[in-house]
Scaffold this active site. Structure first.
Site, short mmCIF file in Angstrom:
data_model
loop_
_atom_site.label_atom_id
_atom_site.label_comp_id
_atom_site.label_asym_id
_atom_site.label_seq_id
_atom_site.Cartn_x
_atom_site.Cartn_y
_atom_site.Cartn_z
N GLU A 60 0.81 -1.22 0.00
CA GLU A 60 0.00 0.00 0.00
C GLU A 60 0.84 1.27 0.00
O GLU A 60 0.52 2.23 -0.70
CB GLU A 60 -0.96 0.00 1.20
CG GLU A 60 -2.15 -0.93 1.08
CD GLU A 60 -1.85 -2.39 1.43
OE1 GLU A 60 -0.70 -2.70 1.79
OE2 GLU A 60 -2.77 -3.22 1.33
N HIS A 129 -11.50 -4.39 9.44
CA HIS A 129 -12.06 -4.38 8.08
C HIS A 129 -13.38 -3.62 8.02
O HIS A 129 -14.20 -3.90 7.15
CB HIS A 129 -12.30 -5.81 7.58
CG HIS A 129 -11.07 -6.57 7.21
ND1 HIS A 129 -10.17 -7.04 8.13
CD2 HIS A 129 -10.58 -6.96 6.00
CE1 HIS A 129 -9.19 -7.68 7.50
NE2 HIS A 129 -9.42 -7.66 6.22
C1 LIG Z 1 -2.51 -4.63 4.48
C2 LIG Z 1 -3.48 -5.52 3.82
N1 LIG Z 1 -3.65 -5.41 2.49
C3 LIG Z 1 -4.51 -6.22 1.84
C4 LIG Z 1 -5.25 -7.14 2.54
C5 LIG Z 1 -6.27 -8.04 1.83
N2 LIG Z 1 -5.76 -9.40 1.80
C6 LIG Z 1 -6.12 -10.31 2.73
S1 LIG Z 1 -5.34 -11.76 2.52
C7 LIG Z 1 -4.49 -11.20 1.18
C8 LIG Z 1 -3.54 -12.09 0.46
C9 LIG Z 1 -2.50 -12.60 1.36
O1 LIG Z 1 -1.72 -13.52 0.70
P1 LIG Z 1 -0.70 -14.38 1.55
O2 LIG Z 1 0.03 -13.49 2.48
O3 LIG Z 1 0.11 -15.18 0.59
O4 LIG Z 1 -1.59 -15.34 2.44
P2 LIG Z 1 -2.58 -16.49 1.97
O5 LIG Z 1 -3.93 -15.85 1.84
O6 LIG Z 1 -2.09 -17.02 0.68
O7 LIG Z 1 -2.54 -17.47 3.06
C10 LIG Z 1 -4.83 -9.88 0.91
C11 LIG Z 1 -4.30 -9.09 -0.21
C12 LIG Z 1 -5.08 -7.19 3.92
N3 LIG Z 1 -5.79 -8.00 4.69
N4 LIG Z 1 -4.18 -6.39 4.53
#
Ligand SMILES: Cc1ncc(C[n+]2csc(CCOP(=O)(O)OP(=O)(O)O)c2C)c(N)n1
Ligand SMILES: Cc1ncc(C[n+]2csc(CCOP(=O)(O)OP(=O)(O)O)c2C)c(N)n1
Ligand SMILES: [Mg+2]
Ligand SMILES: [Mg+2]
Lengths: 324, 337, 324, 337
Positions: A60, A129
């Site tokens: 971000e 959220h």
């Molecule tokens: C700071 C932030 N940006 C975006 C999100 C939205 N978001 C939630 S999970 C995710 C993907 C995370 O991917 P990863 O870290 O690989 O974990 P996985 O879901 O694959 O276990 C995103 C973009 C968030 N929760 N927090």
């Protein structure tokens, strides 16, 4: 008039703006192939290509910072931060860079960027959220802050935000995305900073914005059954906000309630109330009441979420307080 | 048009082209040095308010880098930005006017030393936030790529900025999107009042390497080496080969800001202009390649006069008014509103 | 009473807290060997060692985030962010983590940390080194926000902040560090949330905090010469803020001016004004006036800085408005 | 006390110690799997509100890592945290109570799936902010170091979190201060609805390497390998050798959250429990090492019953009241106030 969902009005505004101006680009997580976490950018990647519609990593701070640099270099970036809560990671670029550039560089710079921030509760999305943090941005000189309440305004104000030469914080309420409303084929665009009287009424002025407008209408209808006529002013933009329209309404009703989903303490309603207690003091026949979320993080469980979110019942109680 | 070479047009007829190039670099470096030492006096006299971070002893970096830049390129700087903006070709008058807080300065007196900018020459601003300029340069590089204008963006940052997360996010994004971004790390070993060795555990070249970003570390006090490396990287950038990083090892000679007595510095004796002055090194090289001392002195006199004239002009500048400042918080309202 | 500078009172508070409680640790840029950019942590490294006094890299986000984790794991970290403007880089850890932990984890967690934030202008430090952003934090449930006006309060409130079980945003005005004031040998400590009547007066209540308190005194003295007696309420803490003390004062004077260095629009004064326009409405004999910075980033040049910073002259004009 | 081994106390007498260890791991993994599949039903029935990120197919990572942890250690998790908290030994009843939004849940209904925490066992919380848990674990490791208690802190994060700046800042700080921090990257290849290969340009092991952090990449679906690597790293951490990073390569089987139809996923056929299920792999291994099928089935029955009992208990939980929630925004006022 034709109907559309909020998300589709936003989608159409983005598409029309991109078609009209090749310098408009989109940045955000999953805004491309997937079409946006809330479906707002659906179809734009295939229509405009991946040079202009960019799926970003979860960065971000750098993404919003990059939007500032891109805006100084000829683009009009529209950044989607997935939930307003995550804008905490991008405050520096917004507040110390984007907001100040024009002033700080002697009026010679301009940062025409839009940051789209979905806010609001009611979805059991929990404390990280659901927040409504718009008061922060309204307190930052150099930023404009917009929050549409209707489907038509979702289109109109997003077009205005993209055309605006200054950085605009564009706030969307997540609970509205799938709701429907009227969207004319050719909505009339206007600049930022004009409130509207959403519903006229002689007894009490309710100043509100965003998803709270529809809740205020529900309350107003129920009060109307008792003969209490509420005038609802939809601010549409918080910075600048339309003091003239609010004062004119208070001059008619002599009573003011400010109503929003953000927490009350040090919230956006405080500014409205404070200005009316100054410039509109002589018109007031009663205390100014704010109806807003209690001073708590947004809770998760539906039972809690319901008590936290200020709805028609709370507003009705607030209106009664100024009529006492 | 190459800004570094532009100044070379005033070269003496008797110098070889290479020497002429070097004389141009010398003039630019000498301009920075003279301006900053003058600022130090003005600060001591109370005529330059606020924070003043001088880059004395580090002039070779921006002058070398700027030699590789075209008019369409863009630059984002940091808090120690005087060298960056002068090397980019900003006008001395408006530079001094700004730092002395006058209405005709680059920022009309609203920014000061830490915020000098000139959008008309792609100078996107010095910056008071450590690391803050890097994402801005990243976005500018993105704009160049989207617009396909063949331009590159430069981000200047210090070694202390390596600890900021936004810089790392930017490395990743630049690599991922193959952006035309030249990352210039001015490693002077210090981060305010603490040695950067106690603040950053990696080497910046290895860090860039982890992202597949081509990177080089070099002697940042050798302006010719900096210029050559910058030219070669700029060529790769313009050919669309993705970002590059240049670590320029240099020395901070003066305090973190003016007024800093540097009592905390054990290396102070070693880090002096006597032992490693990019200007003396270049003038020795010029003399060695057959340039006459008189040619160098002529440049020095011309620069000194230009700086003095700029300071005088700045002294006569008007105090800004707050009403004008307030009118610039927002752009004029768009017409259809 | 013995005198001390503000910075020395803060220094003594940190030293005494560290001596009293081995779990108190300091984190920040140049807080160790150098003694702090503003000299507040001088001597603490040699007294308490580098395990407890940590010079950090320029990593505001991770440092404040680490303080949250450290506070959950038995320490009481005190973090110094060099200028309040840089807290934009650490908002996530403060707002989404520290502030919510107790609530979000069912009351079972506690985050006893302090973030020290030097704010304020008048030093020609320019747009990114002068902001007063306290309204943001006061709007976040779970945070406490404190801002001392006197040397004694610098000590007393910092001790209270460190002892507090919740995260505290501790705001220091940079213009005060070198000023002197009285500091008793054994200052009496108290919790957070109590305002004081700094100067009694019957005609107008001026609610203020931080460096503005002394400016208000200057204005009050000048107005006193004309027979206008101003009562100055020093809030001392913005969240929670002491509504009872403010309302009691307004009940005596029937007139309110709110005075601070932060920009007026959506600033901290809006909440004070809005609450009094509700709970204190019946006591008011005149409009509520706010005297605060105009809606602009802080400018650099002394000529501009002077016009931007709200001082005694602006306050006097504001007091006259409520006496009209 | 080792939490991973604790469960092994219930081992059948006829198994070898190694097999008993493995049975313990199996039980823990099976508990996570069964709980999550049950949650999927509850979600479909509307009994589990909000966002639900399941870790089906990734159970070997937290179970393997937790086998290396002691009671004094601390853990910070992310949005996909069910496995982390169950492997850490949190109670199933309060786990389901929370996710079903009841007053007796771990967060008293205020947090839900993304915020389950239990300070009493060093579980510092799941986290809704990608990358948000990493600095928290860093700070917890700092506390361990300051207090000299021999404990370590674990940060679980996904591959998508590698793009967040705070994670990079944390790598640097952990390396600089030699903190007892175990960084566990669960690389499932996806970041919500986009492949992480389009989001991160470096390899995490190289990134760690740039900071001098010892790092290993391994098959995250092999619980025995994960447990061995975690034990060896934990030993180094407790010996004060500074942070370590473990990349566990695994697969996300279900959607990003429940309700996600995964239409965007080309790899869906390949990423299924048929081809790479850490549970099937471990049960095959158990059978191969002489454990009777009946012993495994006994565990499965016991776990299924425990999960069902927890769900039933959770159904009977009370709805929380907002008044109680509001009372917990701040701690009770300190006494001397
Ligand atoms: C700071 C932030 N940006 C975006 C999100 C939205 N978001 C939630 S999970 C995710 C993907 C995370 O991917 P990863 O870290 O690989 O974990 P996985 O879901 O694959 O276990 C995103 C973009 C968030 N929760 N927090
Ligand atoms: C985000 C942020 N944190 C802290 C500071 C205070 N600060 C100003 S310069 C500086 C040190 C920067 O070191 P480096 O990047 O190496 O640049 P140098 O001063 O050596 O040229 C610090 C900590 C700041 N301006 N911005
Ligand atoms: Mg440095
Ligand atoms: Mg992933």
């Amino acid at each position: 008039m034709p109907e559309a969902r909020y998300r589709d009005a936003l989608n159409r505004a983005l598409g029309d703006a991109m078609a009209a101006d090749p310098s408009v680009v989109l940045l955000g997580q999953d805004v491309g192939a997937f079409g946006g976490p809330f479906g707002v950018t659906r179809g734009l990647l295939s229509r405009f290509g991946d040079t202009r519609v960019r799926d970003t990593p979860i960065s971000e701070a750098a993404i919003v910072g990059a939007a500032v640099g891109a805006a100084m270099s000829g683009l009009r970036p529209v950044v989607e931060i997935m939930f307003m809560d995550f804008v905490t990671l991008a405050m520096d670029a917004i507040v110390n860079q984007a907001a100040k550039a024009r002033f700080m560089f002697g009026g010679a710079a301009s940062v025409p960027m839009v940051v789209r921030l979905p806010h609001g509760g009611g979805l059991s999305a929990g404390p990280q959220h659901s927040q409504c943090l718009e008061a922060w941005f309204a307190h930052v000189p150099g930023l404009k802050v917009v929050c549409p309440a209707t489907v038509e305004d979702s289109y109109v104000l997003l077009r205005a935000a993209i055309e605006d030469p200054d950085p605009v914080i564009f706030i969307e309420n997540k609970a509205l995305y799938s709701e429907r409303g009227e969207l004319p084929d050719h909505p009339v665009c206007a600049g930022i900073g004009h409130a509207v009287v959403h519903r006229p009424g002689r007894d009490v002025t309710v100043v509100t914005y965003g998803a709270s407008v529809a809740r205020a209408v529900t309350a107003a209808e129920s009060l109307a059954a008792e003969g209490i006529e509420v005038e609802i002013v939809d601010l549409r933009s918080l910075q600048p906000w339309d003091e003239a329209t609010v004062l004119a309404s208070v001059a008619r009703t002599h009573r003011l309630v400010v109503f929003h989903e953000a927490v009350e303490s040090f919230g956006p309603g405080a500014e409205i109330a404070a200005r009316v207690a100054d410039a509109g003091f002589d018109e007031l026949d009663a205390r100014i009441v704010r109806v807003a979320a209690p001073f708590s993080p947004p809770p998760f469980a539906p039972a809690l979420d319901q008590a936290f979110l200020p709805g028609p019942a709370q507003l009705i109680a607030g209106v009664r307080r100024v009529l006492e | 048009m190459n800004r570094g070479q532009k100044r070379v047009e005033s070269r003496p007829a008797d110098a070889s082209p290479a020497a002429a190039d070097m004389l141009g670099l010398y003039e630019r470096m000498y301009t920075i040095r003279t301006s900053e030492l003058r600022l130090a006096n003005l600060f001591a006299d109370g005529a330059a308010p606020g924070f003043l971070h001088l880059s004395v002893g580090q002039e070779a970096v921006p002058v070398g880098v700027s030699a590789a830049l075209e008019a369409c390129d863009t630059v984002a700087s940091n808090h120690r930005g005087h060298g960056h903006v002068i090397a980019r070709g900003l006008e001395l008058d408006r530079f001094f006017l700004e730092i002395m807080g006058k209405a005709q300065g680059y920022c009309r007196g609203r920014g000061g030393s830490m915020h000098i900018a000139d959008m008309s020459v792609g100078m996107l601003g010095a910056n008071g936030i450590v690391g803050g300029g890097v994402p801005i340069a990243l976005g500018s590089a993105l704009a160049h790529q989207v617009r396909g204008n063949g331009a590159i963006a430069v981000a200047y940052f210090g070694d202390g900025a390596l600890a900021e997360g936004a810089l790392h996010e930017s490395l990743n994004l630049a690599a991922l999107w193959k952006l035309p971004l030249l990352l210039v790390c001015e490693n002077n070993g210090w981060s305010e009042f603490s040695p950067t060795s106690a603040q950053f555990a990696a080497h910046v070249v290895d860090l860039a390497g982890a992202f597949g970003i081509g990177a080089r570390s070099l002697d940042g006090n050798d302006v010719v080496a900096v210029a050559e490396a910058a030219r070669s990287f700029a060529g790769e950038l313009r050919a669309g080969q993705g970002p590059r990083l240049l670590e320029c090892v240099t020395r901070r000679i003066r305090g973190h800001f003016e007024g800093d007595a540097q009592k905390y510095r054990p290396d102070l004796a070693a880090a002096s202009l006597d032992t490693d002055d990019p200007l003396s090194r270049l003038s020795a090289r010029l003399l060695g390649s057959g340039v006459q001392a008189a040619a160098i002195e002529a440049i020095e006199r011309r620069v000194a006069a230009a700086v003095e004239a700029a300071v005088e002009a700045a002294r006569c500048g008007e105090a800004p008014t707050f009403a004008a400042a307030l009118a610039d918080v927002y752009s004029p309202v768009p017409t259809h509103a």
